[in-house]
Design an enzyme around this catalytic site. Structure first.
Site, PDB file in Angstrom:
ATOM      1  CB  CYS A 159      11.044 -13.679  62.695  1.00 55.70           C
ATOM      2  SG  CYS A 159      11.062 -15.318  63.366  1.00 55.70           S
ATOM      3  CG  ASN A 177      14.144 -11.893  56.849  1.00 55.18           C
ATOM      4  OD1 ASN A 177      13.026 -11.791  56.332  1.00 55.18           O
ATOM      5  ND2 ASN A 177      14.449 -12.837  57.735  1.00 55.18           N
TER       6      ASN A 177
HETATM    7  N1  ING Z   1      13.655 -17.175  64.204  1.00 57.23           N
HETATM    8  C1  ING Z   1      13.703 -17.304  65.587  1.00 57.23           C
HETATM    9  C2  ING Z   1      12.871 -16.297  66.345  1.00 57.23           C
HETATM   10  O1  ING Z   1      13.331 -15.320  66.900  1.00 57.23           O
HETATM   11  C3  ING Z   1      14.938 -17.954  67.496  1.00 57.23           C
HETATM   12  C4  ING Z   1      15.101 -17.368  66.121  1.00 57.23           C
HETATM   13  C5  ING Z   1      14.496 -19.248  67.639  1.00 57.23           C
HETATM   14  C6  ING Z   1      15.195 -17.176  68.601  1.00 57.23           C
HETATM   15  C7  ING Z   1      14.334 -19.806  68.944  1.00 57.23           C
HETATM   16  C8  ING Z   1      15.038 -17.708  69.893  1.00 57.23           C
HETATM   17  C9  ING Z   1      14.594 -19.002  70.058  1.00 57.23           C
HETATM   18  O2  ING Z   1      11.695 -16.553  66.407  1.00 57.23           O
HETATM   19  C10 ING Z   1      13.785 -16.097  63.393  1.00 57.23           C
HETATM   20  N2  ING Z   1      13.663 -16.335  62.075  1.00 57.23           N
HETATM   21  O3  ING Z   1      14.029 -14.973  63.824  1.00 57.23           O
END
Ligand code: ING
Length: 300
Positions: free
Chosen positions: A171, A110
């Protein structure tokens, strides 16, 4: 003294699974033209900005998964974006799924790249903190299979570009204080972060209402504690029935939010970021050499 980088946060609305890369690149180019019209030097795009957020689905067939990956960058469908960047003299951060063969072994990351104003790739980053799970978990309304589809990257570097010290993350990385500190210790002045964040997090539904608060919290802290700008850009909106939240924002080195997205669609935020605004924090409160007591930090 001021060292301005006029930055655009190029937020994307949803990308449907049926949308072609050509259609998405056309959207990215429209955002770039808008950024250029606003005198920007750089536009930051989201994580996995060329396709829908495919880790939400469980696939058996690797060939089907690999359709979401880029084998070349720029490739035939992304070359137009690089050409426009060079024409406009504007650089960009682009998140995408990278498939690469190293010593005969296929690797899948990624990834994000930083492209300078001449259209040259000057940095590449591969996401370190992969959230979610590795096995199919049918109990979930949707999967989060980043741990299955990607390998983790190998660390946080910084790059001299745009007249300053630039850093990248992706992210989930933004939720970990180590991400900012490792780059802070390398003198980072602007951290660029693309994200795709589902509104619902099945393991912790009680957190759904705190999503935007947590988004602000982690990036305001990261910016302030390392005296750096943070530019964070969402892919937002409902992708084939699955909502991602928006909230793209630009945080200054004092931790103040100076710009925030108002929609969950394609939207450009513009802010003239003075990289010299990082000097005060780095030479007073967060002068790491003078104030940190690393002999007490052994555990981390
Ligand atoms: N997405 C989310 C993030 O860390 C996530 C995963 C979602 C973590 C909701 C905690 C709560 O923003 C990615 N793609 O990392």
């Amino acid at each position: 003294m001021a060292r301005f980088v006029t930055v655009a946060a190029g937020q994307l609305g949803p990308i449907a699974r049926s949308e072609t890369r050509g259609e998405v690149v056309a959207r990215l180019m429209a955002l770039m033209r808008q950024a250029h019209a606003n005198g920007c030097d750089l536009i930051v795009y989201p994580e996995l900005a060329l396709t829908t957020f495919f880790p939400r689905w469980y696939f058996e067939d690797q060939a089907e998964i690999d359709q979401f990956f880029e084998r070349e960058m720029p490739g035939p469908e992304t070359q137009a974006l690089f050409d426009l960047a060079r024409e406009c003299g504007i650089g960009f951060y682009l998140g995408y799924a990278e498939l690469t063969v190293e010593a005969g072994i296929v690797h899948r990351y990624n990834t994000s790249i930083l492209v300078d104003r001449s259209g040259a790739i000057v940095a590449k980053y591969r996401k370190v903190h992969l959230p979610g799970h590795t096995e199919h978990e049918p109990w979930r309304k949707f999967q989060h299979l980043e741990k299955r589809y990607f390998e983790p990257g190998s660390g946080f570097g910084v790059t001299a570009a745009f007249g300053g010290v630039m850093g990248m993350a992706i992210c989930n990385d933004r939720r970990w204080s180590e991400t900012y500190r490792v780059m802070g210790l390398q003198g980072v002045e602007m951290v660029m972060i693309g994200y795709n964040t589902p509104v619902h997090n099945p393991p912790a539904p009680e957190h759904d209402d705190l999503s935007l608060f947590h988004n602000h919290l982690v990036m305001q802290a990261g910016a302030y504690q390392n005296a750096t700008w943070v530019v964070a850009v969402a892919k937002a909106g409902v992708e084939d029935g699955h909502p991602l939240f928006g909230g793209s924002l630009i945080v200054d080195p004092n931790g103040e939010i100076v710009a925030e997205a108002k929609t969950e669609g394609d939207e450009v935020l513009v802010h003239p970021c003075d990289l010299d605004a990082t000097t005060f924090g780095k030479t007073t409160i967060f002068d790491f050499a003078r104030h940190r007591r690393i002999e007490h930090y052994g555990l981390i």
